[in-house]
Design a protein around this motif. Sequence first.
Motif, PDB file in Angstrom:
ATOM      1  N   THR A   1      43.961  54.853  98.091  1.00  0.00           N
ATOM      2  CA  THR A   1      42.982  55.719  97.428  1.00  0.00           C
ATOM      3  C   THR A   1      42.840  56.996  98.254  1.00  0.00           C
ATOM      4  O   THR A   1      41.890  57.138  99.042  1.00  0.00           O
ATOM      5  CB  THR A   1      41.621  55.013  97.283  1.00  0.00           C
ATOM      6  OG1 THR A   1      41.185  54.560  98.578  1.00  0.00           O
ATOM      7  CG2 THR A   1      41.742  53.808  96.359  1.00  0.00           C
ATOM      8  N   PRO A   2      43.786  57.916  98.108  1.00  0.00           N
ATOM      9  CA  PRO A   2      43.746  59.138  98.925  1.00  0.00           C
ATOM     10  C   PRO A   2      42.498  59.979  98.695  1.00  0.00           C
ATOM     11  O   PRO A   2      42.094  60.747  99.579  1.00  0.00           O
ATOM     12  CB  PRO A   2      45.020  59.888  98.509  1.00  0.00           C
ATOM     13  CG  PRO A   2      45.442  59.271  97.217  1.00  0.00           C
ATOM     14  CD  PRO A   2      44.965  57.874  97.245  1.00  0.00           C
ATOM     15  N   ASP A   3      41.891  59.845  97.532  1.00  0.00           N
ATOM     16  CA  ASP A   3      40.607  60.487  97.271  1.00  0.00           C
ATOM     17  C   ASP A   3      39.887  59.641  96.226  1.00  0.00           C
ATOM     18  O   ASP A   3      40.496  58.739  95.632  1.00  0.00           O
ATOM     19  CB  ASP A   3      40.786  61.941  96.812  1.00  0.00           C
ATOM     20  CG  ASP A   3      41.558  62.077  95.507  1.00  0.00           C
ATOM     21  OD1 ASP A   3      41.027  61.635  94.461  1.00  0.00           O
ATOM     22  OD2 ASP A   3      42.682  62.614  95.536  1.00  0.00           O
ATOM     23  N   PRO A   4      38.609  59.877  95.968  1.00  0.00           N
ATOM     24  CA  PRO A   4      37.841  59.006  95.074  1.00  0.00           C
ATOM     25  C   PRO A   4      38.342  58.949  93.635  1.00  0.00           C
ATOM     26  O   PRO A   4      37.949  58.048  92.890  1.00  0.00           O
ATOM     27  CB  PRO A   4      36.419  59.599  95.136  1.00  0.00           C
ATOM     28  CG  PRO A   4      36.361  60.299  96.457  1.00  0.00           C
ATOM     29  CD  PRO A   4      37.736  60.851  96.663  1.00  0.00           C
TER      30      PRO A   4
ATOM     31  N   THR B   1      34.345  55.464  90.681  1.00  0.00           N
ATOM     32  CA  THR B   1      35.367  55.966  91.595  1.00  0.00           C
ATOM     33  C   THR B   1      36.502  54.947  91.716  1.00  0.00           C
ATOM     34  O   THR B   1      36.443  53.845  91.147  1.00  0.00           O
ATOM     35  CB  THR B   1      34.796  56.229  93.003  1.00  0.00           C
ATOM     36  OG1 THR B   1      34.495  54.967  93.629  1.00  0.00           O
ATOM     37  CG2 THR B   1      33.542  57.090  92.956  1.00  0.00           C
ATOM     38  N   ALA B   2      37.491  55.310  92.502  1.00  0.00           N
ATOM     39  CA  ALA B   2      38.646  54.433  92.711  1.00  0.00           C
ATOM     40  C   ALA B   2      38.229  53.095  93.314  1.00  0.00           C
ATOM     41  O   ALA B   2      38.882  52.067  93.074  1.00  0.00           O
ATOM     42  CB  ALA B   2      39.656  55.135  93.626  1.00  0.00           C
TER      43      ALA B   2
ATOM     44  N   ARG C   1      39.170  60.023  85.639  1.00  0.00           N
ATOM     45  CA  ARG C   1      38.316  61.051  85.050  1.00  0.00           C
ATOM     46  C   ARG C   1      37.180  61.401  86.018  1.00  0.00           C
ATOM     47  O   ARG C   1      36.518  60.509  86.543  1.00  0.00           O
ATOM     48  CB  ARG C   1      37.682  60.556  83.752  1.00  0.00           C
ATOM     49  CG  ARG C   1      38.637  60.409  82.605  1.00  0.00           C
ATOM     50  CD  ARG C   1      37.880  60.014  81.344  1.00  0.00           C
ATOM     51  NE  ARG C   1      38.803  59.729  80.270  1.00  0.00           N
ATOM     52  CZ  ARG C   1      39.330  60.657  79.465  1.00  0.00           C
ATOM     53  NH1 ARG C   1      39.000  61.929  79.622  1.00  0.00           N
ATOM     54  NH2 ARG C   1      40.169  60.312  78.508  1.00  0.00           N
ATOM     55  N   PRO C   2      36.914  62.680  86.203  1.00  0.00           N
ATOM     56  CA  PRO C   2      35.748  63.051  87.004  1.00  0.00           C
ATOM     57  C   PRO C   2      34.471  62.953  86.168  1.00  0.00           C
ATOM     58  O   PRO C   2      34.507  63.007  84.938  1.00  0.00           O
ATOM     59  CB  PRO C   2      36.037  64.504  87.389  1.00  0.00           C
ATOM     60  CG  PRO C   2      36.892  65.027  86.269  1.00  0.00           C
ATOM     61  CD  PRO C   2      37.718  63.853  85.797  1.00  0.00           C
TER      62      PRO C   2
END
Length: 543
Positions: free
Chosen positions: A139-142, A106-107, A94-95
């Motif tokens: 974790t390709p993005d946060p 974050t991740a 979830r953002p």
Amino acid sequence: MGSSSMTRSSLFPAIAVLALAGAACPAAAQELKIGLASEPTSIDPHFHNLGPNNGIRRHIFEGLVSTDDRQTLVPGLAASWRSIDEKTWEFKLRPGVTFSDGRPFTAKDVVYTLCRVPTVENSPSSFTFAVRGIEAIETPDPLTLIFRTATPVPLLPNNFSTLGILSAAAYGGEDVVYGAKGCEKLGTPPKSVEFNEPAKAIGTGPYKLASYTRGTSIVLERNEGYWGAKPHWKTVTWRPMASQGPRVASLLAGDVDLVENPPIQDFARIKGAGFTIVQGISNRVIYLAMDQFRGDPNWKTPGVRGTDKNPFLDHKVREAVSTAINRQAIVERIMGGVAQAAGELLPVPLFGTSPEMKPDRFDADGARKLLAAAGYPNGFEVTLGTPNDRYINDEKVAQAVAQMLGRIGIKTSVDSMTASTFFTRRNKGDFSLYLAGWGADSGEMSNSLVSLVATPNPATGMGPTNRGRYSNPEVDALIVKARGTVDDKAREDLLRQASRLAMRDYAVIPLHFEVTPWAFKKGLAYKPRIDQYTLAMEVTPAQ
């Protein structure tokens, strides 16, 4: 979400709700006071896989996945998840979620949490099962996590529903690097006792810890920065009240607003005073476990007298114990009808259960013949260990079991104690025979089988609560195969086979499933949960 990421407990029929008139409850009230039947053993979300701990955990530390009142998986901190292939899962977070100290979620926090779980010291029932088998995390993005597992792990989303997520930054783990055999740059993981301090109990949940005084109270304050729907109550005060009488008295006097597990014998008095009672079937089985340890020829089982052998190693003795117990009499006379006799470790139709697995038929004469055939025509003596404040009428059930066993020649004395003392002694192997309960967090059979009947093996995470040390390689093989099978139908068939084999081998002896009651003052509403949790955010003003 793939089909393997959902449990089937939404099929379960509801048990009738008893709603009664009561004293007024102003809708604008800001504090909710709850009488707990059993106190959590720690605020640490990873210390003890125990119902009271898991219930409190959900208020402060959320999981990637959550569950509804029927144990169906629903999004938590992860907005969605999917299996890319049999060994790869993708979770989208979830953002806009923040921890209670304002730091963003974050991740990296998920990676830190999975690394911290194996470091917990002296855990009575560990959560390592939930992280085992994860070979790599990307974790390709946060807000994206990709989990690669050594073998198929179809229950990864279920496992993640049991883990509360910690803040990496709060404990100096911002640079953590995941490793299947040990994480790097983990820093110094927090000790369990540190979570007793509000400044260290940092989570994303709807509440945050305000104070914790063991044996007296747990006070939660609403997390005003919570990402989801704000709970109605600004303050929630939990008061441990293991004794039934004071718990009911506090409710009737207005000292608390809601209590867990009001005693069945007090239902009429509670209703007569104008309070509401709701109740529903649970996933908790009450069972007997017997010492079946075969690993050390010099081991002498404790608490057995009148024989030099361990009688519980004999299948005939285990069957005699089971058939000597009149489960229906316990349900009707001890539980007041508020329970269901059990033939396996989960009630039908939860995933992996078999409708044909009925409770053993009560047969005292047959039990005596089995004992004689096993070489115990005059029986033997044993001590039955039990908590007296953890499960509904636990000590009374144990006393009833002792009387029933006594009638077939097994002279049984009951050693009852508080839950904290019981679990400590049980885990040290103090009992040849004990009464306990188990609620399957995942709502499906592999949880119960892995925990209670699989051969204990810390290296694989099997059998963490199998304190009787039952071991059957055939059962183990079926469990392992099921845990690696992504196809739902095939996995369920394997679980049914394993359950049937374990129950026919009397790995443990199921007695009954609890039906859980809650009592509260007029003006409140609460929907019974199959997991037995009391969640303050789900206690609402009555409509």
